[in-house]
Write a protein that holds these residues in place. Structure first.
Motif, PDB file in Angstrom:
ATOM      1  N   TRP A  52      -5.458  -1.715  -7.431  1.00 22.67           N
ATOM      2  CA  TRP A  52      -5.239  -0.673  -6.434  1.00 22.67           C
ATOM      3  C   TRP A  52      -4.284   0.381  -6.966  1.00 22.67           C
ATOM      4  O   TRP A  52      -4.579   1.571  -6.936  1.00 22.67           O
ATOM      5  CB  TRP A  52      -4.702  -1.290  -5.136  1.00 22.67           C
ATOM      6  CG  TRP A  52      -4.408  -0.255  -4.097  1.00 22.67           C
ATOM      7  CD1 TRP A  52      -5.315   0.338  -3.259  1.00 22.67           C
ATOM      8  CD2 TRP A  52      -3.147   0.356  -3.823  1.00 22.67           C
ATOM      9  NE1 TRP A  52      -4.678   1.268  -2.473  1.00 22.67           N
ATOM     10  CE2 TRP A  52      -3.341   1.298  -2.800  1.00 22.67           C
ATOM     11  CE3 TRP A  52      -1.860   0.199  -4.334  1.00 22.67           C
ATOM     12  CZ2 TRP A  52      -2.318   2.075  -2.276  1.00 22.67           C
ATOM     13  CZ3 TRP A  52      -0.830   0.973  -3.818  1.00 22.67           C
ATOM     14  CH2 TRP A  52      -1.066   1.893  -2.801  1.00 22.67           C
ATOM     15  N   TRP A  53      -3.093  -0.029  -7.439  1.00 22.26           N
ATOM     16  CA  TRP A  53      -2.105   0.958  -7.873  1.00 22.26           C
ATOM     17  C   TRP A  53      -2.415   1.541  -9.240  1.00 22.26           C
ATOM     18  O   TRP A  53      -2.063   2.677  -9.508  1.00 22.26           O
ATOM     19  CB  TRP A  53      -0.676   0.443  -7.767  1.00 22.26           C
ATOM     20  CG  TRP A  53      -0.327  -0.848  -8.431  1.00 22.26           C
ATOM     21  CD1 TRP A  53      -0.249  -2.081  -7.836  1.00 22.26           C
ATOM     22  CD2 TRP A  53       0.043  -1.055  -9.796  1.00 22.26           C
ATOM     23  NE1 TRP A  53       0.134  -3.031  -8.749  1.00 22.26           N
ATOM     24  CE2 TRP A  53       0.332  -2.419  -9.958  1.00 22.26           C
ATOM     25  CE3 TRP A  53       0.162  -0.221 -10.907  1.00 22.26           C
ATOM     26  CZ2 TRP A  53       0.718  -2.975 -11.183  1.00 22.26           C
ATOM     27  CZ3 TRP A  53       0.557  -0.765 -12.124  1.00 22.26           C
ATOM     28  CH2 TRP A  53       0.830  -2.131 -12.247  1.00 22.26           C
ATOM     29  N   TYR A 106       2.362   4.442  -1.567  1.00 22.97           N
ATOM     30  CA  TYR A 106       1.982   5.252  -2.724  1.00 22.97           C
ATOM     31  C   TYR A 106       2.968   5.022  -3.860  1.00 22.97           C
ATOM     32  O   TYR A 106       4.188   5.060  -3.647  1.00 22.97           O
ATOM     33  CB  TYR A 106       1.939   6.734  -2.316  1.00 22.97           C
ATOM     34  CG  TYR A 106       1.266   7.614  -3.327  1.00 22.97           C
ATOM     35  CD1 TYR A 106      -0.112   7.594  -3.477  1.00 22.97           C
ATOM     36  CD2 TYR A 106       2.005   8.461  -4.133  1.00 22.97           C
ATOM     37  CE1 TYR A 106      -0.739   8.410  -4.409  1.00 22.97           C
ATOM     38  CE2 TYR A 106       1.388   9.287  -5.069  1.00 22.97           C
ATOM     39  CZ  TYR A 106       0.008   9.250  -5.194  1.00 22.97           C
ATOM     40  OH  TYR A 106      -0.612  10.052  -6.122  1.00 22.97           O
ATOM     41  N   ASN A 152      -2.158  -6.873  -6.702  1.00 25.00           N
ATOM     42  CA  ASN A 152      -3.024  -5.733  -6.386  1.00 25.00           C
ATOM     43  C   ASN A 152      -2.928  -4.642  -7.440  1.00 25.00           C
ATOM     44  O   ASN A 152      -2.918  -3.451  -7.126  1.00 25.00           O
ATOM     45  CB  ASN A 152      -2.669  -5.191  -4.993  1.00 25.00           C
ATOM     46  CG  ASN A 152      -3.091  -6.151  -3.911  1.00 25.00           C
ATOM     47  OD1 ASN A 152      -4.246  -6.189  -3.516  1.00 25.00           O
ATOM     48  ND2 ASN A 152      -2.161  -6.969  -3.452  1.00 25.00           N
ATOM     49  N   TYR A 178       0.803  -1.232   0.000  1.00 19.97           N
ATOM     50  CA  TYR A 178       0.000   0.000   0.000  1.00 19.97           C
ATOM     51  C   TYR A 178       0.832   1.276   0.000  1.00 19.97           C
ATOM     52  O   TYR A 178       0.310   2.349   0.281  1.00 19.97           O
ATOM     53  CB  TYR A 178      -0.992   0.048   1.166  1.00 19.97           C
ATOM     54  CG  TYR A 178      -2.099  -0.965   1.053  1.00 19.97           C
ATOM     55  CD1 TYR A 178      -3.163  -0.759   0.196  1.00 19.97           C
ATOM     56  CD2 TYR A 178      -2.070  -2.139   1.805  1.00 19.97           C
ATOM     57  CE1 TYR A 178      -4.184  -1.692   0.090  1.00 19.97           C
ATOM     58  CE2 TYR A 178      -3.082  -3.079   1.700  1.00 19.97           C
ATOM     59  CZ  TYR A 178      -4.136  -2.851   0.841  1.00 19.97           C
ATOM     60  OH  TYR A 178      -5.131  -3.774   0.728  1.00 19.97           O
TER      61      TYR A 178
END
Length: 178
Positions: free
Chosen positions: A155-156, A23, A152, A21
């Motif tokens: 998400w990114w 950034y 994921n 998670y």
């Protein structure tokens, strides 16, 4: 401020963090996601900047310990365990794990103004006074972290598609800071 107003404050400074998670503008998530997308990896300067890498959960444990156990007005550094590496070494580790051609994907750009050549704070005071030591190493986390970013993508990608991210990336990847 702390002394003038007698604010019961504690300062804790962490070395470069890594973990899920994070950034995707930061070195590891940007490099890993760009590798997964087959894009170039912008590397500031020569990439020989040395950093100490600290897993975010280890930093959280240091913050928790300091918040509950440290005397007021204390100052501590928290750094990773056996993780002092150049940026190029870090990126090569991830490329090797992902089976990517690091040399084919790397792209050196101008260095950031005022960039630290070495940022690897010493956390011996935190260990000696409060018994804290990082538990995870970057070497041992490469597989887990690369897999997390591979698993994921939604998400990114959502973040990397925003105008704010793209504007920032355009400046950073071309070393246009002003």
């Amino acid at each position: 401020y702390i002394h003038t107003h007698r604010a019961p404050t504690i300062i804790i400074r962490g070395s470069n963090n890594f973990g899920p998670y994070q950034y995707p503008e930061k070195l590891i998530p940007l490099a890993v996601t760009n590798m997964l997308e087959g894009k170039k990896i912008p590397i500031h300067g020569t990439g020989e900047h040395v950093r100490s890498w600290l897993h975010v959960l280890d930093f959280c444990s240091a913050i928790d310990l300091v918040a509950h156990e440290a005397p007021d007005y204390s100052i501590y550094n928290a750094s990773g365990k056996h993780t002092e590496k150049t940026n190029v070494q870090v990126l090569k580790m991830f490329a090797d794990h992902l089976g990517k051609d690091f040399d084919g994907q790397r792209e050196h750009v101008g260095d950031r103004p005022g960039a630290d050549i070495r940022y690897a704070p010493d956390s011996s005071k935190l260990k000696n006074e409060l018994g804290w030591e990082a538990q995870r190493t970057l070497d041992d986390s490469v597989i887990e972290l690369a897999s997390w970013y591979a698993d994921n993508r939604a998400w990114w990608r959502k973040i990397k598609e925003t105008k704010m991210f793209q504007d920032h990336y355009e400046k950073q990847s071309k070393a246009k800071y002003y």
